[in-house]
Write a protein that holds these residues in place. Structure first.
Motif, PDB file in Angstrom:
ATOM      1  N   LEU A 187       0.831  -1.208   0.000  1.00 39.06           N
ATOM      2  CA  LEU A 187       0.000   0.000   0.000  1.00 39.06           C
ATOM      3  C   LEU A 187       0.864   1.257   0.000  1.00 39.06           C
ATOM      4  N   ALA A 188       2.001   1.205   0.703  1.00 39.37           N
ATOM      5  CA  ALA A 188       2.895   2.369   0.738  1.00 39.37           C
ATOM      6  C   ALA A 188       3.504   2.628  -0.638  1.00 39.37           C
ATOM      7  N   VAL A 189       3.909   1.566  -1.323  1.00 41.57           N
ATOM      8  CA  VAL A 189       4.460   1.721  -2.676  1.00 41.57           C
ATOM      9  C   VAL A 189       3.420   2.332  -3.605  1.00 41.57           C
ATOM     10  N   THR A 190       2.192   1.849  -3.506  1.00 42.27           N
ATOM     11  CA  THR A 190       1.103   2.383  -4.338  1.00 42.27           C
ATOM     12  C   THR A 190       0.858   3.852  -4.024  1.00 42.27           C
ATOM     13  N   SER A 191       0.874   4.209  -2.736  1.00 42.78           N
ATOM     14  CA  SER A 191       0.644   5.600  -2.339  1.00 42.78           C
ATOM     15  C   SER A 191       1.761   6.510  -2.844  1.00 42.78           C
ATOM     16  N   LEU A 192       3.007   6.053  -2.739  1.00 45.54           N
ATOM     17  CA  LEU A 192       4.141   6.854  -3.227  1.00 45.54           C
ATOM     18  C   LEU A 192       4.053   7.066  -4.733  1.00 45.54           C
ATOM     19  N   ALA A 193       3.631   6.017  -5.434  1.00 43.85           N
ATOM     20  CA  ALA A 193       3.488   6.135  -6.884  1.00 43.85           C
ATOM     21  C   ALA A 193       2.398   7.133  -7.248  1.00 43.85           C
ATOM     22  N   GLY A 194       1.426   7.291  -6.367  1.00 40.11           N
ATOM     23  CA  GLY A 194       0.315   8.183  -6.655  1.00 40.11           C
ATOM     24  C   GLY A 194       0.570   9.639  -6.311  1.00 40.11           C
ATOM     25  N   ILE A 195       1.677   9.931  -5.594  1.00 44.27           N
ATOM     26  CA  ILE A 195       1.947  11.317  -5.183  1.00 44.27           C
ATOM     27  C   ILE A 195       2.049  12.273  -6.378  1.00 44.27           C
ATOM     28  N   PRO A 196       2.830  11.934  -7.419  1.00 39.36           N
ATOM     29  CA  PRO A 196       2.902  12.853  -8.567  1.00 39.36           C
ATOM     30  C   PRO A 196       1.550  13.056  -9.243  1.00 39.36           C
ATOM     31  N   LEU A 197       0.655  12.102  -9.080  1.00 42.86           N
ATOM     32  CA  LEU A 197      -0.637  12.174  -9.753  1.00 42.86           C
ATOM     33  C   LEU A 197      -1.640  13.035  -8.988  1.00 42.86           C
ATOM     34  N   LEU A 198      -1.230  13.531  -7.801  1.00 39.14           N
ATOM     35  CA  LEU A 198      -2.110  14.405  -7.037  1.00 39.14           C
ATOM     36  C   LEU A 198      -2.127  15.822  -7.594  1.00 39.14           C
TER      37      LEU A 198
END
Length: 233
Positions: free
Chosen positions: A24-35
């Motif tokens: 879940l942390a890897v997925t969240s980090l990957a999503g940061i630029p997409l915010l």
């Protein structure tokens, strides 16, 4: 259906907690630029595909790396197929059955919510609305192929097997299915996905092969994806 405890499953069910948190942390980090709002506006569909791709890979890769470097266990303990044709056939059959069971459970949940609130609940959005056209085509292999493989590696191969070291079939199936439902977040989807997870766990126990629940999971996802695609034409 109760099988003898096996010595190749050496990990504790509690090890699923850090594995889940890492994924879940890897997925969240990957999503940061997409915010970023500009990214969301210009690249919403592509961003959704990438985020789903990373999220699914995170489950499968984290389990494999954890087994190799932390648990010091063989990846073969996840149960590779010995009778692939039988696994595929049983997977398709169970997958079709789970489509009806999951759909009926979702119907009951929606009716119960409507009864208590006085209005029908909003249909859960499993793929964000901006994923359309060519982008939806890129999402297809993620939903139909990658998600079943990586999620089954974690939920059945790793979590369920770890639980089976301590619990009987139904105990391990129920606990792993509760987690399977909760991880998908949307409240309306938790009960039907619990039912689906239960069917996948029992199929895995019966076949002793990861391929069977992967095929069943893929069969289940195919219908859902086709319905979403038809609704966005």
């Amino acid at each position: 259906m109760d099988r003898p405890r096996t010595t190749d499953v050496t990990w504790s069910p509690l090890e699923a907690i850090p594995v889940l948190l890492i994924a879940l942390a890897v997925t969240s980090l990957a999503g940061i630029p997409l915010l970023d709002r500009d990214v969301q506006q210009d690249f919403c569909g592509g961003a959704a595909v990438i985020l789903n791709l990373v999220g699914e890979l995170a489950f499968g890769v984290t389990v494999v790396l954890w087994l190799r470097y932390v648990s010091k266990a063989s990846v073969a303990a996840l149960r590779f197929p010995r009778q692939p044709l039988r696994d595929v056939a049983s997977g398709i059959g169970v997958g079709v059955g789970l489509i009806f069971l999951g759909g009926f459970t979702l119907y009951l949940v929606r009716e119960a919510v409507s009864l208590f609130t006085g209005e029908p609940p909003q249909q859960p959005e499993q793929i964000v609305a901006c994923v359309r056209g060519a982008t939806l085509a890129f999402m297809a292999p993620v939903v139909i192929v990658l998600a079943p493989i990586c999620e089954e590696i974690f939920f059945r191969g790793f979590l369920y097997n770890g639980l089976r070291r301590r619990l009987p079939v139904w105990g391990a199936a129920v606990v792993s299915s509760v987690v399977f439902g909760l991880v998908h977040v949307h409240p309306l989807l938790i009960p039907p996905l619990f039912v689906v997870g239960l069917g996948l766990a029992l199929l895995y126990e019966r076949q002793q092969s990861l391929l069977a629940p992967v095929v069943a999971h893929a069969t289940f996802n195919i219908l859902g994806f086709v319905m979403i695609a038809l609704g966005r034409q």
